[in-house]
Design an enzyme around this catalytic site. Structure first.
Site, short mmCIF file in Angstrom:
data_model
loop_
_atom_site.label_atom_id
_atom_site.label_comp_id
_atom_site.label_asym_id
_atom_site.label_seq_id
_atom_site.Cartn_x
_atom_site.Cartn_y
_atom_site.Cartn_z
N GLY A 173 0.91 -1.07 -0.04
CA GLY A 173 0.14 0.29 -0.01
C GLY A 173 0.91 1.19 -0.01
CB VAL A 175 1.08 6.91 2.29
CG1 VAL A 175 0.51 8.06 2.63
CG2 VAL A 175 0.85 5.72 3.45
CB VAL A 203 2.55 0.69 4.66
CG1 VAL A 203 2.45 1.99 4.52
CG2 VAL A 203 1.40 -0.14 4.96
CE LYS A 204 7.44 4.44 -2.59
NZ LYS A 204 7.65 4.47 -4.01
CB SER A 205 4.76 5.96 4.61
OG SER A 205 4.12 7.35 5.13
#
Length: 293
Positions: A173, A175, A203-205
């Protein structure tokens, strides 16, 4: 047959306790074997971290500086990274099928990109059957939190995660941060948690002040985005701070392929992510490779 030969053939190793491995990737301990196998290709088993190389910029920006010829720019960097992240078209056309590195395929597109407005939710650009045919190790979904396309993008994330779980393919996912969206600890605490709770396995943020809280509150690994091109020392410092604060990897694009020495930068990032090099030590690696070139 002698007694000794029979013993070799029927040794049940009664003195050896059952082997019980603890899977090293955060939040993946109860996943199916196939999912764990792919996650083990994404994350280095020794460090528990990953270096991803993003080259999916063209689906929004066209021929980005440094990516005019993906077939020339990206293949030399393959030995220095763990995961190649791109679109299905770029991967098919420009990456050698003989490579043994993990592949993360961007499976969604963003709406109205030509009008500089990407927060309308988009749609599916690569379905699960296509991802399976391409032997994908991961599927990336852009997700907008606090933007007009939030509902649509979360639906796409949830549907992709469900399909991925069915076939043992992890979902990343991503961001999304638009021009009007804040880049604060409060926002990233919310966004990363929402993505994880809607099924994202990774998660990539972005890195921010207070990132250690963001990483702690997210039940799956966070990989930080590199963002716009920074001077090499600053990019290395950011990567180091993120790893020290709980990130499990770095997904960089422009900070690698737009560098004066892309191979040196990729190698330096790998030293920080996998071998706990300081920014100063990593910069020495970068400069050594650049000077040799």
């Amino acid at each position: 047959m002698t007694d000794a030969a029979a013993k070799v053939l029927h040794d049940y190793h009664l003195d050896v306790p059952p082997r019980q491995e603890v899977f090293p990737v955060k939040g993946a301990g109860h996943c199916d074997w196939g999912m764990q196998n792919r996650m083990a290709r994404l994350f280095n088993p020794k460090s528990g971290n990953t270096v991803m190389l993003a080259f999916d910029h063209g689906y929004i920006m066209g021929p980005t500086a440094g990516l005019e010829r993906i077939d020339v720019t990206i293949p030399p960097l393959i030995p220095y990274v763990d995961v190649l992240m791109g679109t299905k078209g770029a991967i098919r056309a420009c990456l050698p099928p003989t490579m043994q590195k993990a592949k993360c395929i961007r499976v969604t597109y963003d709406a109205t990109v030509l009008y500089d407005e990407m927060s309308n939710g988009g749609g599916i650009a690569c379905d699960i059957e296509n991802a399976i045919r391409m032997n994908a190790d991961c599927m990336a979904v852009q997700t907008f939190i606090g933007a007009p396309g939030e509902s649509r993008s979360l639906e796409l994330l949830a549907r992709t995660a469900d399909a991925g779980a069915r076939y043992g393919i992890p979902t990343l996912g991503v961001v999304a941060v638009g021009k009007q969206m804040e880049r604060t600890e409060k926002f990233f605490l919310l966004a990363t948690r929402v993505l994880a709770e809607n099924g994202a396995n990774i998660v990539k943020s972005y890195y921010c002040e207070g990132f250690e809280k963001v990483a702690a509150a997210c039940p799956v690994p966070i990989v930080i985005a590199g963002g716009k091109k920074l001077p090499e020392p600053e990019a290395l410092e950011m990567a180091w701070r993120a790893i020290q604060s709980g990130a499990h990897g770095v997904d960089m694009g422009r900070n690698i392929f737009q560098s004066d020495c892309p191979q040196g930068m990729a190698a330096a990032i790998g030293k920080i992510v996998h071998e706990s090099y300081t920014p100063k030590q990593a910069l020495e690696v970068y400069e050594e490779i650049r000077n040799k070139g």
